[in-house]
Design a protein around this motif. Structure first.
Motif, PDB file in Angstrom:
ATOM      1  N   LYS A 435       0.866  -1.184   0.000  1.00  0.00           N
ATOM      2  CA  LYS A 435       0.000   0.000   0.000  1.00  0.00           C
ATOM      3  C   LYS A 435       0.896   1.226   0.000  1.00  0.00           C
ATOM      4  N   THR A 484      -4.672   9.902  -2.469  1.00  0.00           N
ATOM      5  CA  THR A 484      -5.069   8.564  -2.022  1.00  0.00           C
ATOM      6  C   THR A 484      -6.571   8.362  -2.166  1.00  0.00           C
ATOM      7  N   GLY A 489      -6.631   1.544  -6.085  1.00  0.00           N
ATOM      8  CA  GLY A 489      -5.494   0.818  -5.527  1.00  0.00           C
ATOM      9  C   GLY A 489      -4.439   0.516  -6.576  1.00  0.00           C
ATOM     10  N   GLN A 493      -0.487   1.934  -6.905  1.00  0.00           N
ATOM     11  CA  GLN A 493       0.702   1.093  -7.073  1.00  0.00           C
ATOM     12  C   GLN A 493       1.492   1.505  -8.319  1.00  0.00           C
ATOM     13  N   SER A 516      -2.198  -5.325  -6.832  1.00  0.00           N
ATOM     14  CA  SER A 516      -3.500  -4.799  -7.261  1.00  0.00           C
ATOM     15  C   SER A 516      -3.613  -4.692  -8.775  1.00  0.00           C
TER      16      SER A 516
END
Length: 574
Positions: A435, A484, A489, A493, A516
């Motif tokens: 993350k 964010t 997701g 990344q 992801s």
């Protein structure tokens, strides 16, 4: 007395560093100025007290000339009092503001340096460090200045007016109870006894406030943290339909706030009841004891009023702790919370995994590494590993085997374990977690993070975004927002991959950093890393078979739950 000494000692350890710091050329003059203004205000009160005698004597004698003369005197005294009050309003708050800035910088340094914030969250040694820095540091300065200046004022007032009261009150004869004794300065003695008894009883009534205020700060912070969590995870909660669960959890946390708030309210009501009765009795008391001498013609109305005023000043000075008990209790709670934060931030683990630069080294070497969980369970024992420069390595293993913990240990942030990690001196190393962390700010800064001194041009950043398949964001480099909450997701990344392309590390560690992404995008990312960063050695942690084609070496972390694991060499991909 021991508790008082402990309180003062703890307070001194928290307060004194600021006045010995590089800020002392501002801090000490401002403190001296605040104290001088406080003492000046006490001096004005003495002058007002003497003025009251002359003013009421003029009224009693119906002396019009003296009356108007005292009105003019009062005007000058009032002007001085107002000027002093305004100056005090500037000097003391400005000192608190500078002090808070210095304390915030100091505590942030302790919290962030050596990753104290990370250890605190792992060990859960204290709660709500953010609230302690944001609120408790502010309150430390506020309560300290309030109580320090109040105490100095009380002492100066006591010395000044006790002498006046001693002179004005005269002797008290005890013949009315059959004792042929006279007590000199009886009003001064009565004021002393009145305040001493009052302080003792206030402590009996209000001492529970110390622990209650400590818990108040904790429960309020827990409730705020729960609200922040809902805001930051709004999409996940909405997708799960978890509104009722969140409502129940927030209501539970607020129930703690309510219960403790009621206890604080009830205790403060008891203390207020006592303080109010104590104060009201003090208003009439001096008139009761001076009335016989006044009606007997032994003293004038002016002397009676001056005596009552002096008694009020002495009583107020001696009642300092009675009137400020709540503030003292809250300061004690603030001090306990700040000491807890300081100790937790400064605490170092008994053993640690040292990351050491190796002059002239080419490879990353792990020597005698033991990894453990916070509760003591061993993940790896006495492990030796060499990650050769130029050899891309894939570390795999079942979920929960400890792959991410190994990743953190190689980064030097995992505090539970022992051993050494030798890294080539001067090597640029970048770690990409599953993350990614994306700071609030412009997209340009998000891509450059953490290298704030990066000289990468906008063209390079745009090229990195396009390579990471984020070309649709190329026109938003100056947009300042919470990325964010905007990016998916997978996009987050890929932004981290763009960050690596801009950073150009010598070693790039990826912990499920493409988990992801679909296999097509994952393959495109690794192909780009291989092509555009030919001098970068990749070390990936993941379990997808599709990752094997991009690595020259495979290690498997094998571990049975409850036992120590081991790294096993896997077959190199064809």
């Amino acid at each position: 007395m021991k508790k008082v000494g402990s309180f003062v000692g703890d307070w001194w350890r928290l307060v004194s560093p600021y006045f010995r710091s590089e800020e002392w050329p501002y801090a000490i003059p401002l403190l001296i100025g605040a104290i001088a203004l406080t003492l000046g205000s006490v001096g004005l009160e003495v002058l007002f007290n003497d003025w009251s005698r002359r003013f009421y004597d003029a009224l009693e004698k119906k002396d019009e000339a003296a009356f108007w003369r005292e009105i003019m005197t009062f005007s000058w005294l009032a002007a001085l009092f107002i000027a002093a009050a305004v100056t005090r309003y500037i000097v003391s708050p400005y000192l608190r503001l500078r002090w808070r800035r210095w304390l915030t910088g100091r505590y942030l340094a302790h919290w962030l340096d050596s990753r104290g914030y990370y250890r605190i969250e792992l060990e859960r040694t204290i709660d709500n460090a953010d609230q302690r820095i944001a609120e408790d540091l502010r309150q430390l300065g506020e309560y300290t200045m309030q109580l320090l200046l109040g105490f100095i004022s009380a002492v100066a007032t006591l010395i000044s007016f006790l002498f006046i009261l001693w002179q004005l009150s005269g002797p008290l004869s005890l013949k009315f109870i059959g004792i042929d004794v006279e007590i000199p300065g009886y009003m001064a003695i009565a004021a002393l006894l009145y305040a001493i008894v009052g302080t003792f009883l206030a402590n009996v009534v209000g001492r529970r406030l110390i622990s209650l205020n400590f818990m108040k700060q904790r429960y309020e912070a827990n409730f705020r943290f729960g609200l922040v969590r809902v805001r930051e995870n709004s999409e996940g909660i909405a997708l799960y339909g978890g509104e009722q669960r969140e409502m129940d959890m927030l209501n539970l946390r607020f129930a703690d706030v309510f219960r403790n708030g009621w206890r604080v309210l009830f205790t403060e009501a008891q203390l207020t009841l006592y303080q109010a009765g104590y104060a009201q009795m003090a208003i009439i008391f001096p008139y009761l004891v001076t009335a016989p001498r006044f009606f007997a013609g032994a003293i004038t109305l002016g002397v009676m009023m001056q005596t009552a005023s002096a008694f009020g000043q002495v009583y107020t000075a001696l009642s300092f702790f009675v009137n400020n008990y709540t503030a003292v209790a809250e300061l004690r709670a603030v001090m306990d919370r700040l000491q807890g934060l300081q100790e937790a931030s400064d605490k170092k683990p008994a053993t640690a995994i040292a990351v050491e630069p190796q002059p002239g080294g080419r490879d990353i070497a792990v020597e005698a590494m033991t990894l453990a969980l916070p509760h003591g369970q061993t993940l790896l024992a006495d492990t030796t590993l060499v990650l050769s420069r130029g050899t891309s390595t894939l570390i795999s293993g079942t979920s929960g085997s400890g792959k991410s913990t190994l990743f953190r240990a190689l980064a030097g942030i995992w505090p539970f374990g022992s051993g050494r990690v030798h890294v080539p001196a001067g090597a640029r190393v970048l770690f990409l977690p599953q993350k990614p962390y994306i700071p609030i700010g412009t997209l340009r800064d998000a891509v450059k993070y953490p290298d704030e001194h990066s000289a990468a041009s906008d063209g390079e950043i745009v090229a990195a975004l396009e390579t990471a398949r984020l070309g649709h964001l190329a026109g938003r480099l100056d947009e300042d927002t919470h990325w964010t909450n905007i990016l998916s997701g997978g996009e987050q990344q890929r932004l981290a991959i763009a960050r690596a392309l801009v950073f150009k590390p010598d070693w790039l560690f990826l912990d499920e950093a493409t988990a992801s992404l679909d296999e097509v995008n994952e393959a495109a990312v690794y192909d780009a890393l291989k092509r555009q960063l030919p001098g970068t050695t990749l070390v990936s942690i993941g379990h997808r078979p599709s990752l094997r084609q991009w690595h020259d070496r495979r290690l498997e972390l094998q571990r049975t739950p409850g036992e120590a694991g081991r790294l096993v060499e896997g077959a190199a991909p064809a």
